[in-house]
Design a protein around this motif. Sequence first.
Motif, PDB file in Angstrom:
ATOM      1  N   TRP A   1     103.224  91.396  82.093  1.00 54.74           N
ATOM      2  CA  TRP A   1     104.666  90.847  81.688  1.00 54.74           C
ATOM      3  C   TRP A   1     105.059  91.239  80.094  1.00 54.74           C
ATOM      4  CZ3 TRP A   1     105.855  86.751  78.242  1.00 54.74           C
ATOM      5  CH2 TRP A   1     107.224  86.332  78.257  1.00 54.74           C
ATOM      6  N   SER A   2     103.921  91.313  79.367  1.00 52.64           N
ATOM      7  CA  SER A   2     103.835  91.767  78.144  1.00 52.64           C
ATOM      8  C   SER A   2     104.355  93.249  77.982  1.00 52.64           C
ATOM      9  CB  SER A   2     102.467  91.446  77.274  1.00 52.64           C
ATOM     10  OG  SER A   2     101.614  92.319  77.730  1.00 52.64           O
ATOM     11  N   TYR A   3     104.033  94.094  78.853  1.00 53.13           N
ATOM     12  CA  TYR A   3     104.138  95.468  78.747  1.00 53.13           C
ATOM     13  C   TYR A   3     105.740  95.466  78.838  1.00 53.13           C
ATOM     14  CZ  TYR A   3      99.305  96.337  80.211  1.00 53.13           C
ATOM     15  OH  TYR A   3      98.054  96.378  80.071  1.00 53.13           O
ATOM     16  N   ARG A   4     106.739  94.929  79.293  1.00 56.18           N
ATOM     17  CA  ARG A   4     108.078  94.911  79.361  1.00 56.18           C
ATOM     18  C   ARG A   4     108.467  96.327  79.845  1.00 56.18           C
ATOM     19  NH1 ARG A   4     110.381  89.817  78.976  1.00 56.18           N
ATOM     20  NH2 ARG A   4     109.213  88.892  77.386  1.00 56.18           N
ATOM     21  N   ILE A   5     108.001  96.766  80.688  1.00 57.18           N
ATOM     22  CA  ILE A   5     108.226  98.275  81.466  1.00 57.18           C
ATOM     23  C   ILE A   5     109.685  98.045  82.072  1.00 57.18           C
ATOM     24  CG2 ILE A   5     107.634 100.016  82.808  1.00 57.18           C
ATOM     25  CD1 ILE A   5     104.736  99.193  82.273  1.00 57.18           C
ATOM     26  N   VAL A   6     110.604  98.969  81.947  1.00 59.94           N
ATOM     27  CA  VAL A   6     112.003  98.925  82.522  1.00 59.94           C
ATOM     28  C   VAL A   6     112.189 100.143  83.279  1.00 59.94           C
ATOM     29  CG1 VAL A   6     114.318  98.698  82.131  1.00 59.94           C
ATOM     30  CG2 VAL A   6     112.635  97.274  80.655  1.00 59.94           C
ATOM     31  N   GLY A   7     112.557  99.866  84.553  1.00 54.47           N
ATOM     32  CA  GLY A   7     112.801 101.311  85.256  1.00 54.47           C
ATOM     33  C   GLY A   7     111.886 101.437  86.414  1.00 54.47           C
ATOM     34  N   PHE A   8     112.423 102.020  87.749  1.00 56.05           N
ATOM     35  CA  PHE A   8     111.530 102.249  88.733  1.00 56.05           C
ATOM     36  C   PHE A   8     110.130 103.274  88.424  1.00 56.05           C
ATOM     37  CE2 PHE A   8     110.474 104.486  92.604  1.00 56.05           C
ATOM     38  CZ  PHE A   8     109.913 103.514  93.343  1.00 56.05           C
ATOM     39  N   GLU A   9     110.890 104.362  87.503  1.00 55.33           N
ATOM     40  CA  GLU A   9     109.565 105.507  87.408  1.00 55.33           C
ATOM     41  C   GLU A   9     108.713 104.973  86.517  1.00 55.33           C
ATOM     42  OE1 GLU A   9     111.867 108.917  86.036  1.00 55.33           O
ATOM     43  OE2 GLU A   9     113.115 109.126  87.807  1.00 55.33           O
ATOM     44  N   ASN A  10     109.202 104.087  85.412  1.00 57.87           N
ATOM     45  CA  ASN A  10     108.298 103.798  84.288  1.00 57.87           C
ATOM     46  C   ASN A  10     107.130 102.355  85.275  1.00 57.87           C
ATOM     47  OD1 ASN A  10     108.984 105.477  82.431  1.00 57.87           O
ATOM     48  ND2 ASN A  10     110.532 103.605  81.648  1.00 57.87           N
ATOM     49  N   VAL A  11     107.649 101.888  86.015  1.00 60.83           N
ATOM     50  CA  VAL A  11     106.926 101.107  86.792  1.00 60.83           C
ATOM     51  C   VAL A  11     105.766 101.582  87.573  1.00 60.83           C
ATOM     52  CG1 VAL A  11     106.764  99.143  88.519  1.00 60.83           C
ATOM     53  CG2 VAL A  11     108.420  98.991  86.512  1.00 60.83           C
ATOM     54  N   LEU A  12     106.344 102.758  88.365  1.00 60.65           N
ATOM     55  CA  LEU A  12     105.429 103.417  89.372  1.00 60.65           C
ATOM     56  C   LEU A  12     104.531 104.166  88.572  1.00 60.65           C
ATOM     57  CD1 LEU A  12     105.078 104.588  92.107  1.00 60.65           C
ATOM     58  CD2 LEU A  12     106.691 106.152  91.757  1.00 60.65           C
ATOM     59  N   ARG A  13     104.838 104.965  87.278  1.00 63.13           N
ATOM     60  CA  ARG A  13     103.930 105.514  86.484  1.00 63.13           C
ATOM     61  C   ARG A  13     102.702 104.642  85.943  1.00 63.13           C
ATOM     62  NH1 ARG A  13     107.087 107.301  82.782  1.00 63.13           N
ATOM     63  NH2 ARG A  13     107.846 109.010  84.079  1.00 63.13           N
ATOM     64  N   HIS A  14     103.226 103.295  85.472  1.00 68.42           N
ATOM     65  CA  HIS A  14     102.212 102.674  85.117  1.00 68.42           C
ATOM     66  C   HIS A  14     101.285 101.992  86.287  1.00 68.42           C
ATOM     67  CE1 HIS A  14     100.342 100.050  81.958  1.00 68.42           C
ATOM     68  NE2 HIS A  14     100.348  99.187  82.969  1.00 68.42           N
ATOM     69  N   ALA A  15     101.872 101.788  87.210  1.00 65.27           N
ATOM     70  CA  ALA A  15     101.069 101.195  88.461  1.00 65.27           C
ATOM     71  C   ALA A  15     100.131 102.348  88.703  1.00 65.27           C
ATOM     72  CB  ALA A  15     102.062 100.668  89.497  1.00 65.27           C
ATOM     73  N   LEU A  16     100.468 103.727  88.991  1.00 66.90           N
ATOM     74  CA  LEU A  16      99.500 104.700  89.238  1.00 66.90           C
ATOM     75  C   LEU A  16      98.517 105.075  88.335  1.00 66.90           C
ATOM     76  CD1 LEU A  16     101.969 107.147  90.744  1.00 66.90           C
ATOM     77  CD2 LEU A  16     100.222 105.893  92.029  1.00 66.90           C
ATOM     78  N   SER A  17      98.850 104.743  87.130  1.00 65.48           N
ATOM     79  CA  SER A  17      97.959 104.945  86.084  1.00 65.48           C
ATOM     80  C   SER A  17      97.250 103.751  85.483  1.00 65.48           C
ATOM     81  CB  SER A  17      98.569 105.648  84.978  1.00 65.48           C
ATOM     82  OG  SER A  17      99.445 104.773  84.367  1.00 65.48           O
ATOM     83  N   TYR A  18      97.159 102.744  86.203  1.00 64.28           N
ATOM     84  CA  TYR A  18      96.504 101.677  85.590  1.00 64.28           C
ATOM     85  C   TYR A  18      94.952 101.596  85.897  1.00 64.28           C
ATOM     86  CZ  TYR A  18      95.489  96.622  84.595  1.00 64.28           C
ATOM     87  OH  TYR A  18      95.051  95.515  84.008  1.00 64.28           O
ATOM     88  N   GLY A  19      94.762 102.295  87.070  1.00 63.36           N
ATOM     89  CA  GLY A  19      93.140 102.839  87.277  1.00 63.36           C
ATOM     90  C   GLY A  19      92.223 101.703  87.956  1.00 63.36           C
ATOM     91  N   ASN A  20      92.923 100.651  88.635  1.00 68.71           N
ATOM     92  CA  ASN A  20      92.060  99.739  89.592  1.00 68.71           C
ATOM     93  C   ASN A  20      92.177 100.022  91.015  1.00 68.71           C
ATOM     94  OD1 ASN A  20      94.497  98.532  89.903  1.00 68.71           O
ATOM     95  ND2 ASN A  20      93.798  96.544  89.072  1.00 68.71           N
ATOM     96  N   GLY A  21      93.149 100.730  91.536  1.00 67.93           N
ATOM     97  CA  GLY A  21      93.264 101.155  92.664  1.00 67.93           C
ATOM     98  C   GLY A  21      94.043 100.079  93.651  1.00 67.93           C
TER      99      GLY A  21
END
Length: 105
Positions: free
Chosen positions: A40-60
Amino acid sequence: MQLKTKSSVLNKIILPLSIFVFWALIAYFSPMTQDDRQFWSYRIVGFENVLRHALSYGNGRLLGNFGVFYLIEYTPLRVLVKALYFTALCLLLPKALNLKGGVYS
């Protein structure tokens, strides 16, 4: 035509509805976990940004992370999903474990 008895109405409508309301209240008033607060603290807005962060978070956990980003932003949706999950768990667990003497036995 068979008349519905009070116990069948209780078993089929009132009990699941009361369990759902109970879990919805718990889900609404309980605080978020540490991971949810972090996302919640990341405040990521937009589908592409959410997808990019979800892919790069690194826990699978792609679907889990992707879902968390949307559930933490929409409280009614988060409450609905949690309440449905725990209601289903409460109602289906006795059947899955083949418990006798329960409400649905």
